[in-house]
Write a protein that holds these residues in place. Structure first.
Motif, PDB file in Angstrom:
ATOM      1  N   TYR A 162       0.815  -1.210   0.000  1.00  0.00           N
ATOM      2  CA  TYR A 162       0.000   0.000   0.000  1.00  0.00           C
ATOM      3  C   TYR A 162       0.852   1.265   0.000  1.00  0.00           C
ATOM      4  O   TYR A 162       0.334   2.364  -0.152  1.00  0.00           O
ATOM      5  CB  TYR A 162      -0.903   0.009   1.243  1.00  0.00           C
ATOM      6  CG  TYR A 162      -1.776  -1.222   1.322  1.00  0.00           C
ATOM      7  CD1 TYR A 162      -1.337  -2.358   1.990  1.00  0.00           C
ATOM      8  CD2 TYR A 162      -3.014  -1.257   0.700  1.00  0.00           C
ATOM      9  CE1 TYR A 162      -2.123  -3.490   2.040  1.00  0.00           C
ATOM     10  CE2 TYR A 162      -3.805  -2.383   0.752  1.00  0.00           C
ATOM     11  CZ  TYR A 162      -3.344  -3.505   1.417  1.00  0.00           C
ATOM     12  OH  TYR A 162      -4.112  -4.629   1.463  1.00  0.00           O
ATOM     13  N   CYS A 163       2.165   1.081   0.192  1.00  0.00           N
ATOM     14  CA  CYS A 163       3.023   2.260   0.380  1.00  0.00           C
ATOM     15  C   CYS A 163       3.764   2.633  -0.894  1.00  0.00           C
ATOM     16  O   CYS A 163       4.449   1.802  -1.477  1.00  0.00           O
ATOM     17  CB  CYS A 163       4.055   1.974   1.474  1.00  0.00           C
ATOM     18  SG  CYS A 163       3.294   1.408   2.990  1.00  0.00           S
ATOM     19  N   ASP A 347      -5.138  10.456 -11.585  1.00  0.00           N
ATOM     20  CA  ASP A 347      -4.925   9.647 -12.775  1.00  0.00           C
ATOM     21  C   ASP A 347      -5.159   8.163 -12.484  1.00  0.00           C
ATOM     22  O   ASP A 347      -5.836   7.460 -13.236  1.00  0.00           O
ATOM     23  CB  ASP A 347      -3.490   9.891 -13.267  1.00  0.00           C
ATOM     24  CG  ASP A 347      -3.120   9.010 -14.426  1.00  0.00           C
ATOM     25  OD1 ASP A 347      -2.292   8.108 -14.216  1.00  0.00           O
ATOM     26  OD2 ASP A 347      -3.671   9.202 -15.507  1.00  0.00           O
ATOM     27  N   ALA A 348      -4.626   7.691 -11.350  1.00  0.00           N
ATOM     28  CA  ALA A 348      -4.763   6.262 -11.012  1.00  0.00           C
ATOM     29  C   ALA A 348      -6.212   5.900 -10.729  1.00  0.00           C
ATOM     30  O   ALA A 348      -6.710   4.863 -11.165  1.00  0.00           O
ATOM     31  CB  ALA A 348      -3.887   5.931  -9.811  1.00  0.00           C
ATOM     32  N   ILE A 360      -6.549   0.035  -7.177  1.00  0.00           N
ATOM     33  CA  ILE A 360      -5.727   1.248  -7.211  1.00  0.00           C
ATOM     34  C   ILE A 360      -4.248   0.894  -7.283  1.00  0.00           C
ATOM     35  O   ILE A 360      -3.483   1.516  -8.017  1.00  0.00           O
ATOM     36  CB  ILE A 360      -5.991   2.111  -5.960  1.00  0.00           C
ATOM     37  CG1 ILE A 360      -7.406   2.654  -5.984  1.00  0.00           C
ATOM     38  CG2 ILE A 360      -4.993   3.223  -5.850  1.00  0.00           C
ATOM     39  CD1 ILE A 360      -7.580   3.862  -6.856  1.00  0.00           C
ATOM     40  N   ILE A 361      -3.853  -0.115  -6.498  1.00  0.00           N
ATOM     41  CA  ILE A 361      -2.418  -0.421  -6.442  1.00  0.00           C
ATOM     42  C   ILE A 361      -1.867  -0.802  -7.817  1.00  0.00           C
ATOM     43  O   ILE A 361      -0.855  -0.235  -8.252  1.00  0.00           O
ATOM     44  CB  ILE A 361      -2.142  -1.509  -5.386  1.00  0.00           C
ATOM     45  CG1 ILE A 361      -2.442  -0.945  -3.995  1.00  0.00           C
ATOM     46  CG2 ILE A 361      -0.703  -1.976  -5.459  1.00  0.00           C
ATOM     47  CD1 ILE A 361      -2.290  -1.928  -2.884  1.00  0.00           C
ATOM     48  N   LYS A 366       1.099   1.171 -12.758  1.00  0.00           N
ATOM     49  CA  LYS A 366       1.186   1.404 -14.200  1.00  0.00           C
ATOM     50  C   LYS A 366       1.206   2.897 -14.547  1.00  0.00           C
ATOM     51  O   LYS A 366       1.070   3.255 -15.706  1.00  0.00           O
ATOM     52  CB  LYS A 366      -0.005   0.752 -14.915  1.00  0.00           C
ATOM     53  CG  LYS A 366      -0.039  -0.755 -14.851  1.00  0.00           C
ATOM     54  CD  LYS A 366      -0.967  -1.305 -15.946  1.00  0.00           C
ATOM     55  CE  LYS A 366      -1.188  -2.785 -15.756  1.00  0.00           C
ATOM     56  NZ  LYS A 366      -1.813  -3.131 -14.455  1.00  0.00           N
ATOM     57  N   THR A 367       1.344   3.770 -13.543  1.00  0.00           N
ATOM     58  CA  THR A 367       1.303   5.208 -13.803  1.00  0.00           C
ATOM     59  C   THR A 367       2.320   5.611 -14.848  1.00  0.00           C
ATOM     60  O   THR A 367       3.469   5.162 -14.829  1.00  0.00           O
ATOM     61  CB  THR A 367       1.609   5.994 -12.510  1.00  0.00           C
ATOM     62  OG1 THR A 367       0.660   5.632 -11.515  1.00  0.00           O
ATOM     63  CG2 THR A 367       1.538   7.481 -12.743  1.00  0.00           C
ATOM     64  N   ASP A 368       1.910   6.450 -15.779  1.00  0.00           N
ATOM     65  CA  ASP A 368       2.840   6.948 -16.785  1.00  0.00           C
ATOM     66  C   ASP A 368       2.298   8.283 -17.240  1.00  0.00           C
ATOM     67  O   ASP A 368       1.547   8.381 -18.191  1.00  0.00           O
ATOM     68  CB  ASP A 368       2.911   5.953 -17.954  1.00  0.00           C
ATOM     69  CG  ASP A 368       4.044   6.312 -18.908  1.00  0.00           C
ATOM     70  OD1 ASP A 368       4.264   5.557 -19.856  1.00  0.00           O
ATOM     71  OD2 ASP A 368       4.687   7.360 -18.696  1.00  0.00           O
TER      72      ASP A 368
END
Lengths: 427, 307, 288
Positions: A162-163, A347-348, A360-361, A366-368
């Motif tokens: 979660y961190c 965004d997520a 969410i995790i 995959k954030t870009d």
């Protein structure tokens, strides 16, 4: 006789008022869950870093809410910020305070996410257990440069997944720093360095890594001195630096007393260029406050964004908006990271289409996207932000030198607006 | 009979029942934290008002107790059932050893030395970068359940409080109080005051180390801030607010001040301002403390009693 | 040579910080834990007068020092006087008031690194091969001047002599018609003024932060303990011992051990000679 009876009466009244206060606070209704997405922000509100984080987050939340909010699987919901003062940056306060505050945000104020802090590494490391226990996603955006944070996520992924951390870590920070020093060596032919660090884990780790790395590059590291937090006199070290003919001075401090170091450096006219992590000099008002004695100091910002540059488009909007709302330009790197972290979360959430941590995790991993400090991508193994490349590819830090009263970016070359200047007594 | 017992019974019942009536888990947490502070305040009051030693080293006890418990847990994997008692006794012994050289001096000087010890340990651990250094040791074992936590710490607090109250009326306690009043006279009676003082300090430091060990396992973390100044100063404040010399006063004081501090959190930085002003106000205008005040009021009302 | 000069500066700084605290304790036996708060109060007040109200530098300094003296006297007269004689309550009350003042500044936002006072004279000069800035030389000058003035004041003026009288023997002075309460108010006002003077000469070296207040308090207590509470020469001796010890540790062992050395000094002093180097505090009664 009369006087003491009166005081007794007041005493009983005080007791009753206290009791009433107790009941009022205890019975006050918990925040309702229905519409807003609650961002819990446990930070030290009475400290510059905490203030920076608060400003960054509130500015971003305002902008996002003004534009309609966050699209959660079709429904548009606003962000709601709940800030809790942890006082974790204060010396005499136990970390249990920060943990209590964080837990309270999750349990009482029903925070969906924890962003921002706690800012002190010790508190953040302990808070990992708290947020993981409550299965709340937490994204750090201020402080906590200790390598131990991401290491813990990597070693025990299932427990600490979660961190997340967007602030940086000592190892990649030093990697980037060494590249900068290499380029200085090539351009100016310097080879003697004097390192002064603060007595905290991340600074000491930085000092050791720098020494190793610089010596590999062919530098001579004349000394590595450690100063306890709160030192007010650096004359001895500065004189030693001067006598041993150091060409660059590498301070690594996040305590405000480093301004004393800089003033002494200027007054003693030490012929070594100060270049390092000089946290106190990030404030826009430092030039005026020191009568320009911080001139020529090159200050590292763990993440770019506080000074606008064409190479990072988002910073060109961020800096003037910040100035409009708060009256000053963004101060430290944590303003920039805290501003972007809200956008990262937005965004997520929009990609995951829900607030459930299990969706969410992976979405965060995959954030870009582009932020105020370059491109935002996380290492899926340890949830650490990826940095040190081209600003179009990764997050970047920046070096800003105080030239003519303004903070001017001099490294890395891809975002620099001017080239390095030397103090007149070094020519 | 009931008249004499009522305050004590209501106090005990109140403490046992309170966790059940507060609305949320955070307040239960706050209750546990208050009890930990209450234990520190208890040890302070015991030493200050029954032995005549003003010990400002509350942080020293929490630090040593917490670190021992944490180290045993993280380095050797020992479970809490073992680490807490071991930390309590071992910690008490270590703290007493360090305080023994300072016993002959009295008054404000002992107070300042005991204040310095936690700072010294903090700096040494930091300089040597051992025991986790500035990062601390997170991820220790925690209490399995908030209820276990509460109903372990609260009864322990009550037992220790009333145990001490009993102790000060036993022979041992009477000698201690005599030492406080006039130690030369006690010496003249051929009693070894140093030995008695050492035992008293041991009792107080075991209580403090117990508090520290529990704190470590409350959140599963030990770190340099176990030596935080807050742990030394809060007990004094709690004692002054609750009424020194009663042993129950400090408990009540801690139970008032700790939640008060938490309630004021919403004010942000203004919180400490309010808190210290309230504290200053209580100290200046209600100098006798709550418990003596309540005692006085209780005895003031006339009543019929059966003979 | 370097070490000598900077050691001297450090020692004088410590002596200045401690003088206010020592005065108040020596005269009225009141450990004024609001000392640090009054120190930074002067700093911020001067900054405010200088930058927000637009008074010139000297004027700001004078106004702030007067303001803090009045505040110190008022705090005693209306608040601390009620807990006079109860050491635990005195300490808590003055500490709580001090914390309230310091945190008030934090709340009002005086927390960035940009709060600084300009030095009196800019530039530096070379003495025996060591570059030292004028401000530090001024500190040495002011420090020595203050010590001298205090000595003269307490030995040759009526008010000063009454302060000494109360410090030596309260009851005898009362019989001579010296009111202890009024003297205590004066001593607190003077103690505050002293911390104010210390603040305005020392703060231009760095910046004004709330943490400085806590640091000043700790330093003042350390100096007074080592040097001995209740003795002027003691403050000086303690300051010099501590000042040089700090600088020597930094130079030869390593700056991170500075605090440890200081603490060891304090602990050793208290164990071996609790009244401090030159203290006159009823030594016989201390040891059992």
């Amino acid at each position: 006789m009369k006087k003491s009876a009166l005081i007794d009466l007041i005493g009983i009244k005080m007791l009753f008022i206290l009791l009433i206060l107790l009941f009022a606070c205890v019975l006050s209704p918990a925040l309702s869950f229905s519409q807003p997405i609650v961002l819990g922000v446990p930070i030290s509100r009475g400290y510059p870093d905490g203030v920076d984080a608060e400003r960054g987050i509130t500015l971003a939340v305002e902008e996002i809410n003004a534009a309609g909010g966050v699209n959660v699987g079709g429904a548009k919901r606003p962000f709601k910020v709940e800030i809790s003062d942890t006082r974790d940056l204060e010396a005499g306060v136990p970390v249990a305070e920060a943990l209590l505050a964080t837990e309270r945000l999750i349990i009482e104020q029903k925070a969906n996410f924890i962003v921002g802090g706690p800012i002190r590494s010790e508190a953040a490391l302990a808070a990992m257990d708290v947020v993981s226990k409550h299965k709340t996603v937490s994204i750090l955006s201020a402080g906590v440069l200790s390598p131990a944070y991401s290491k813990r996520v990597e070693e025990n992924y299932d427990k600490y997944k979660y961190c997340f951390r967007t602030t940086g870590s000592v190892v990649p920070m030093i990697g980037g720093t060494l590249k900068t020093f290499e380029s200085i060596k090539a351009k100016k032919g310097f080879d003697k360095a004097y390192i002064m660090v603060q007595d905290v884990a991340h600074a000491r780790a930085a000092g050791n890594l720098l020494k190793e790395g610089l010596e590999k590059q062919g530098w001579k590291v004349l000394a590595l001195e450690i100063y306890p937090t709160g030192t007010t006199d650096f004359s001895v070290g500065l004189s030693k630096a001067k006598d041993s003919k150091a060409q660059i001075l590498i301070p690594w401090f996040d305590m405000p007393e480093v301004s004393i170091l800089m003033k002494q450096w200027f007054d003693m006219k030490i012929p070594a260029l100060p270049i390092g992590y000089i946290h106190a000099l990030q404030d826009e008002g430092t030039w005026k406050a020191t009568d320009g004695k911080v001139a020529y100091a090159v200050v590292l910002y763990a993440k770019a964004g506080s000074v606008a540059t064409k190479a990072i488009p988002m910073s060109e909007g961020f800096v003037p908006n910040h100035k409009k709302k708060f009256g000053v330009e963004p101060r430290s790197e944590w303003t920039s990271t805290s501003y972007t972290v809200v956008y990262i979360l937005k965004d997520a959430i929009e990609r995951a289409k829900s607030l459930n941590p299990d969706t969410i995790i992976p979405a965060l991993e995959k954030t870009d996207m582009m932020g105020t400090y370059g491109r935002v991508k996380f290492d899926p193994k340890n949830h650490q932000i990826i940095e040190n490349g081209d600003p179009k590819e990764t997050a970047v830090g920046m070096w800003a030198q105080w030239i003519d009263g303004k903070r001017t970016i001099v490294f890395p070359d891809k975002i620099a607006t001017k080239s390095l200047e030397m103090p007149p007594w070094m020519k | 009979m009931a008249y004499a017992l009522l305050p004590m019974v209501s106090f005990v019942l109140g403490m046992l029942v309170l966790p059940l009536v507060v609305p949320s888990m955070t307040w239960q947490r706050i209750m546990t934290l208050s009890c930990i502070f209450a234990l520190l305040a208890l040890s302070f009051d015991f030493l200050a008002h029954f032995v005549g030693i003003v010990c400002l080293g509350g942080a020293f006890f929490t630090g040593v107790g917490g670190y021992i418990s944490g180290l045993l847990n993280s380095a050797f994997g020992l479970p809490m059932i073992i680490t807490i008692p071991v930390a309590t006794i071992a910690g008490g012994a270590i703290c007493t050893l360090f305080l023994i050289p300072c016993l002959p001096i009295r008054g404000i000087y002992f107070a300042i030395v005991s204040l310095m010890y936690p700072i010294l340990f903090h700096r040494v651990i930091q300089a040597l970068n051992i025991f986790g250094g500035t990062d601390g040791l997170p991820g220790l074992a925690t209490f399995p359940n908030i209820w276990v936590e509460l109903y372990f710490i609260i009864p322990m607090t009550l037992i220790l409080t009333f145990g001490l109250r009993r102790l000060v009326n036993e022979d041992f306690g009477i000698v201690l109080r005599a030492i406080k009043d006039n130690d030369q006279a006690v010496r003249a009676s051929n009693i070894n005051i140093s030995w008695y003082k050492t035992k008293a300090v041991f009792i107080a430091s075991t209580i403090g180390c117990f508090a520290g060990a529990c704190l470590a396992h409350l959140y599963g973390w030990v770190g340099l801030s176990l030596f935080a100044l807050d742990f030394s100063i809060f007990p004094i404040a709690a004692t002054v607010v609750g009424g020194g010399g009663t042993l129950v006063g400090p408990i009540l004081g801690a139970l008032i001040l700790a939640p008060l501090s938490e309630m004021l959190r919403a004010f942000g930085p203004l919180r400490v301002v309010f808190y210290s002003l309230i504290l200053a106000g209580l100290v200046i205008f209600k100098t006798e403390g709550f418990v003596p005040f309540l005692e006085r009021k209780y005895h003031q009302f006339e009543r019929w009693t059966e003979i | 040579m370097n070490i000598f000069i900077f050691g001297l500066v450090n020692s004088v700084i410590l002596a200045l910080m401690a003088s206010g605290f020592a005065l108040v304790y020596g005269v009225s036996r009141l450990a004024n834990f609001a000392h640090g708060a009054l120190y930074i109060l002067v700093g911020f007040a001067t900054w405010l007068f200088l930058n927000r109200v637009g008074v010139n530098y000297i004027g700001s300094i004078i106004l702030s020092i007067i303001a803090v003296s009045v505040l110190g006297g008022v705090i005693y007269r209306f608040l601390l006087i009620r807990v006079k004689g109860m050491p635990a309550s005195e300490i808590i009350a003055s500490l709580a008031i001090g914390i309230a003042i310091m945190e008030l500044f934090r709340w009002r936002g005086f927390i960035s690194e940009a709060y600084m006072l300009p030095p009196f004279v800019n530039g530096s000069v070379s003495i025996a091969g060591v570059m030292i800035d004028w401000q530090r030389l001024i500190i040495i000058g002011v420090g020595l001047a203050i010590m001298l003035l205090l000595w003269l004041f307490t030995h040759h003026t009526k008010v000063g002599l009454s302060l000494r009288a109360i410090a030596q023997d309260k009851h005898a002075s009362m019989m001579s018609g010296i009111e202890p309460d009024r003297t205590a108010v004066i001593s607190l006002a003077m103690g505050s003024a002293l911390s104010g003077i210390a603040a305005v000469v020392i703060l231009p070296l760095g910046n004004i932060t709330v943490e400085t207040g806590y640091m000043v308090l700790t330093n003042a207590i350390a100096v007074c303990i080592i040097g001995g509470l209740g003795s002027w020469a003691g403050v000086f001796a303690g300051a010099f011992l501590l000042g040089f010890a700090e600088i020597l540790t930094a130079a030869f062992i390593g700056p991170q051990w500075q605090m440890v050395v200081v603490l060891l000094f304090i602990i050793l002093t208290l164990i071996l000679k609790p009244s401090g180097l030159l203290g006159k505090q009823k030594e016989l009664e201390e040891r059992v």
